[in-house]
Scaffold this motif. Structure first.
Motif, PDB file in Angstrom:
ATOM      1  N   MET A  32      45.833 -53.860  94.597  1.00  0.00           N
ATOM      2  CA  MET A  32      46.530 -54.548  95.685  1.00  0.00           C
ATOM      3  C   MET A  32      45.740 -55.777  96.146  1.00  0.00           C
ATOM      4  O   MET A  32      46.319 -56.852  96.345  1.00  0.00           O
ATOM      5  CB  MET A  32      46.762 -53.599  96.865  1.00  0.00           C
ATOM      6  N   LYS A  33      44.439 -55.621  96.315  1.00  0.00           N
ATOM      7  CA  LYS A  33      43.619 -56.746  96.785  1.00  0.00           C
ATOM      8  C   LYS A  33      43.551 -57.870  95.757  1.00  0.00           C
ATOM      9  O   LYS A  33      43.523 -59.040  96.117  1.00  0.00           O
ATOM     10  CB  LYS A  33      42.211 -56.268  97.133  1.00  0.00           C
ATOM     11  N   ILE A  34      43.533 -57.511  94.491  1.00  0.00           N
ATOM     12  CA  ILE A  34      43.415 -58.529  93.440  1.00  0.00           C
ATOM     13  C   ILE A  34      44.762 -59.198  93.160  1.00  0.00           C
ATOM     14  O   ILE A  34      44.843 -60.421  93.035  1.00  0.00           O
ATOM     15  CB  ILE A  34      42.844 -57.909  92.145  1.00  0.00           C
ATOM     16  N   PHE A  35      45.832 -58.396  93.043  1.00  0.00           N
ATOM     17  CA  PHE A  35      47.104 -58.932  92.574  1.00  0.00           C
ATOM     18  C   PHE A  35      48.166 -59.145  93.656  1.00  0.00           C
ATOM     19  O   PHE A  35      49.072 -59.957  93.470  1.00  0.00           O
ATOM     20  CB  PHE A  35      47.671 -58.029  91.474  1.00  0.00           C
ATOM     21  N   ASN A  36      48.090 -58.430  94.777  1.00  0.00           N
ATOM     22  CA  ASN A  36      49.109 -58.556  95.820  1.00  0.00           C
ATOM     23  C   ASN A  36      48.502 -58.580  97.222  1.00  0.00           C
ATOM     24  O   ASN A  36      48.970 -57.848  98.103  1.00  0.00           O
ATOM     25  CB  ASN A  36      50.111 -57.394  95.747  1.00  0.00           C
ATOM     26  N   PRO A  37      47.499 -59.392  97.480  1.00  0.00           N
ATOM     27  CA  PRO A  37      46.862 -59.341  98.802  1.00  0.00           C
ATOM     28  C   PRO A  37      47.824 -59.706  99.935  1.00  0.00           C
ATOM     29  O   PRO A  37      47.669 -59.221 101.057  1.00  0.00           O
ATOM     30  CB  PRO A  37      45.720 -60.352  98.689  1.00  0.00           C
ATOM     31  N   GLU A  38      48.837 -60.504  99.627  1.00  0.00           N
ATOM     32  CA  GLU A  38      49.788 -60.894 100.678  1.00  0.00           C
ATOM     33  C   GLU A  38      50.628 -59.716 101.166  1.00  0.00           C
ATOM     34  O   GLU A  38      51.207 -59.762 102.250  1.00  0.00           O
ATOM     35  CB  GLU A  38      50.688 -62.044 100.199  1.00  0.00           C
ATOM     36  N   ASP A  39      50.685 -58.628 100.397  1.00  0.00           N
ATOM     37  CA  ASP A  39      51.444 -57.443 100.801  1.00  0.00           C
ATOM     38  C   ASP A  39      50.630 -56.484 101.678  1.00  0.00           C
ATOM     39  O   ASP A  39      51.175 -55.502 102.169  1.00  0.00           O
ATOM     40  CB  ASP A  39      51.931 -56.672  99.562  1.00  0.00           C
ATOM     41  N   LEU A  40      49.349 -56.764 101.834  1.00  0.00           N
ATOM     42  CA  LEU A  40      48.503 -55.884 102.651  1.00  0.00           C
ATOM     43  C   LEU A  40      48.683 -56.214 104.127  1.00  0.00           C
ATOM     44  O   LEU A  40      48.748 -57.381 104.502  1.00  0.00           O
ATOM     45  CB  LEU A  40      47.036 -56.031 102.231  1.00  0.00           C
ATOM     46  N   PRO A  41      48.715 -55.194 104.976  1.00  0.00           N
ATOM     47  CA  PRO A  41      49.018 -55.406 106.392  1.00  0.00           C
ATOM     48  C   PRO A  41      47.811 -55.760 107.267  1.00  0.00           C
ATOM     49  O   PRO A  41      47.949 -55.879 108.471  1.00  0.00           O
ATOM     50  CB  PRO A  41      49.577 -54.039 106.817  1.00  0.00           C
TER      51      PRO A  41
END
Length: 132
Positions: free
Chosen positions: A32-41
């Motif tokens: 998540m941090k590498i590929f989709n950080p914008e999805d983290l709340p």
């Protein structure tokens, strides 16, 4: 099967569950941090892009390191070192959150730290007793 053997088998299963929990959590967090950080709340993610990427790589390595050596029966002591690394990471994460007035967010870090302490202790105990 003796009572001691049954206890050892149950203990090993509990260790594997703990390791699996850590592995899944950290591999997921890493991806998540590498590929989709914008999805983290989390608010800190938007403020620290380089830190997000760095911790993503660390999380991914932790998730792999907590299970792979034991699964492969190769340099199994590395699993213990990975558990110690997770402990250090969770202490660092807790300090980071506290410094940002986000102390309310460290419950999960404490849970991961306690599970990692259990894995480090359990794998050391098994290694000391001659089991892997």
């Amino acid at each position: 099967m003796t009572t001691e053997q049954k206890t050892s088998k149950v203990f090993n299963i509990i260790l594997w569950i703990a390791q699996g929990f850590l592995a899944l959590t950290f591999v997921w967090a890493g991806f998540m941090k590498i590929f989709n950080p914008e999805d983290l709340p989390f608010t800190w993610v938007k403020d620290n892009a380089n830190l997000v990427l760095f911790t993503g790589v660390i999380d991914l390595l932790a998730g792999i390191g907590i299970v792979l050596p034991t699964i492969l029966h190769v340099k199994t002591k590395l699993t213990i070192f990975a558990a110690y690394g997770i402990i250090a990471l969770m202490i660092s994460a807790s300090i980071f959150h506290i410094s940002r007035d986000e102390a309310k967010d460290i419950g999960f870090n404490i849970l991961m730290l306690l599970v990692a302490v259990f894995v480090a202790w359990g794998r050391q105990k098994k290694q000391h007793n001659g089991h892997v």
